[in-house]
Design a protein around this motif. Sequence first.
Motif, short mmCIF file in Angstrom:
data_model
loop_
_atom_site.label_atom_id
_atom_site.label_comp_id
_atom_site.label_asym_id
_atom_site.label_seq_id
_atom_site.Cartn_x
_atom_site.Cartn_y
_atom_site.Cartn_z
N LYS A 139 58.19 92.30 128.82
CA LYS A 139 57.17 92.67 127.84
C LYS A 139 56.18 93.68 128.42
O LYS A 139 55.88 94.71 127.82
N SER A 140 55.66 93.37 129.61
CA SER A 140 54.70 94.29 130.22
C SER A 140 55.36 95.62 130.54
O SER A 140 54.76 96.69 130.37
N THR A 141 56.60 95.54 130.99
CA THR A 141 57.34 96.76 131.31
C THR A 141 57.39 97.67 130.09
O THR A 141 57.23 98.89 130.21
N PHE B 196 45.16 95.38 129.58
CA PHE B 196 46.23 94.93 130.47
C PHE B 196 46.22 93.44 130.71
O PHE B 196 45.21 92.78 130.56
N GLN B 197 47.37 92.99 131.16
CA GLN B 197 47.57 91.58 131.46
C GLN B 197 46.58 91.07 132.51
O GLN B 197 45.97 90.04 132.34
N GLY B 198 46.39 91.85 133.57
CA GLY B 198 45.49 91.40 134.62
C GLY B 198 44.06 91.76 134.31
O GLY B 198 43.39 92.37 135.12
N MET C 222 47.93 95.17 123.57
CA MET C 222 47.26 94.09 124.29
C MET C 222 48.32 93.27 125.00
O MET C 222 49.15 92.63 124.36
N ASP C 223 48.28 93.30 126.32
CA ASP C 223 49.28 92.58 127.10
C ASP C 223 48.68 91.25 127.56
O ASP C 223 47.88 91.22 128.48
N GLU C 224 49.09 90.18 126.95
CA GLU C 224 48.59 88.84 127.27
C GLU C 224 47.09 88.87 127.50
O GLU C 224 46.61 88.47 128.56
N PRO C 225 46.32 89.33 126.53
CA PRO C 225 44.90 89.53 126.79
C PRO C 225 44.13 88.23 126.97
O PRO C 225 43.02 88.25 127.48
MG LIG Z 1 53.72 90.61 131.56
#
Ligand SMILES: [Mg+2]
Lengths: 326, 337
Positions: B48-50, B102-104, B183-186
């Motif tokens: 997903k993030s990719t 981003f996720q992080g 939104m990546d796993e926000p």
């Molecule tokens: Mg991810």
Amino acid sequence: MTFLLRRLAFYLVTAWAAITLNFFIPRMLPGNPVQSLITRYQGQLSTDATKALYALFGLDEDTSLWQQYLDYWGRLFSGDLGLSFTYFPTPVAEVIEQSLPWTLILVGLSTMVSFTLGTLAGAYLGWRRGRWTDALLPIGSFFSAIPYFWLGLIAIAVLAVAWPLFPSSGGWDGAFVPSWDADFIWSAVYHGALPAITIVISSIAGWMLGMRNMTVTVAAEDYVTVAHAKGLKERTVMFAYAARNAVLPNVSGFALSLGFIVGGTLVTEIVFSYPGIGYILYQGVSAKDYPLMQGVFLIITLSVLAANMLADLAYALLDPRTRQEG
Amino acid sequence: MNQPVLEISGLSVDYGYHDDAVHALRDVSLSLGRGEVLGLAGESGCGKSTLAYAATRLLPPPGLITGGEVLFHSRTGETLDLLRLPDDELRAARWDEIAIVFQGAMNSLNPVRRVGRQLTDVMAAHRPGVPMSVHKGRARELLGLVGIPADRMPAYPHQLSGGQRQRVMIAMALALDPQVVIMDEPTTALDVVTQRQIVERLIALRAELGFSVVFITHDVSLLIEMADRIAVMYAGRIVEDAPAAEIYAEPRHPYTRGLLGSFPPLRGPRRALSGIPGAPPDLASLPPGCAFAPRCPHAFARCEGERPELSGGRRLSACFLPADGPVAAVQGVAPVE
Ligand SMILES: [Mg+2]
Ligand SMILES: Nc1ncnc2c1ncn2[C@@H]1O[C@H](COP(=O)(O)OP(=O)(O)O)[C@@H](O)[C@H]1O
């Protein structure tokens, strides 16, 4: 603010401990060093100097240890570090005063140049990792791996003897009297060039590698990716986001290395017969000149402490996270 | 159907080279409608993030786009081919058209730069003619939008809580009024209450400002509530892509069904959690057939040797089971183990 005050208190206590230690060390030397010194400098020592020696080694039976300690502090505050034997009858304070600036300027400037160039190059190499520029890394490591002693001797053999571009020793041309005139300054710069170049060559790779590796690490941080995603200019991302964070460990390393200028300059000054504090220390040690050694050690201790304080201050200034923790 | 704002087609990404390359994305096609909230779900490690990184050309090394196309259609009818855009045009389009959370998000803020400065620097970079005072005003307004007092502008990131930092990132994403927000796993790093607040805030803002959202999460139940459409990903491929309500009512792919059974719904009656047995496959060496077959309770001979294509018109799924087959039949009754 309380953070800075706490650190300041810490350094004051440390300085006190170091200075006190400096008081006790000569007293712990076995035997009667004064007697052997007097024998060695037969007739050359005045009664004043002999008395000062007895005081230095704590062999002055009439005064209590406490009184001796107070006297020691009193002399320190009036800048009296005793008389040097090697440069008899010049006071130690004066010997140090004359040699310290040479060291500070030569090694201080070289360290700054080395740090600045190395850090910039490291940031650039880290940012462009994986390209041909990475070939600079092993070259840098090669130079930093050569023992400084050898590097200095090779520099003298090649650039001062085989191909006499630079003078091989001394801090200035003997034809001049030290003063602030252009000829003398030029002569000093000319004499300092070779030692300065060798210092930069041997230390630059350390800054460069450290900065490069930190930049590679930081470049993978989320906030750098965000900075790219924000469409900021590459220069902004590189300097304000990546290098700005990567430089933190280098800056504290730099502040600490400033503290080792005074103590770490011994080899340079011996190899180049440079009239700095390291050379003086070397002379003092060879001649068992205890007052001189004690004075130089005091300066070294204090400069390491001052550098630590500078490192703390620089870190607090550059990294907001340290300010809070205290 | 209105014209999509973002069209991804045939996107493939590898990490590494040659035989030991990890095929993190394989032939992924997705389109995001204007104003739509598209959910992207799948277990962690499925790519997903990719997808988010590749679509914006932010893949970290050794990530490599090996094929595909990403088209962005602006409001003015202009089309940008994101993967082939020259660097300076790409830089101009980033954040202005497509912003990413981003996720992080905990580490998304530069630790040595004030929060306000990080909000204004992106505005200054994209709108150089506008005075700084205007940018500052806008930054305050944005913080207000996400419920952070404007006096936090001079704060450093470490002085904010995790939830606040996350909201700052959302505010930052909206700074240039972008058309797409990814939104990546926000909210994954946050507690449930904060998570809830942020998602609600986001839905409200979307209605108000009219941007499209790609919402990436491993938690499908969150998507059921907020997404218009959900794409489910498994081992680097989309395995199901359908309107959220239909996915919930009638998942076609056994994997989707498994995902739905793995999370408690945010509201409504509690169900027994089932989870999916087994572990995701190694992306460097995938079986020739359906990648989910080894874990699938309904797999049959064909699944082992042949890979099902994503098909079905408006309700896409990649499964050989008939649409009204066993998966549909048992839906609604979660198996209790
Ligand atoms: Mg991810
Ligand atoms: N930098 C990388 N190098 C090698 N493999 C990676 C890298 N980043 C991600 N991967 C691999 O790609 C796959 C997809 O990762 P990712 O997109 O982060 O998944 P998700 O966001 O769905 O959890 C994972 O199997 C992961 O191991």
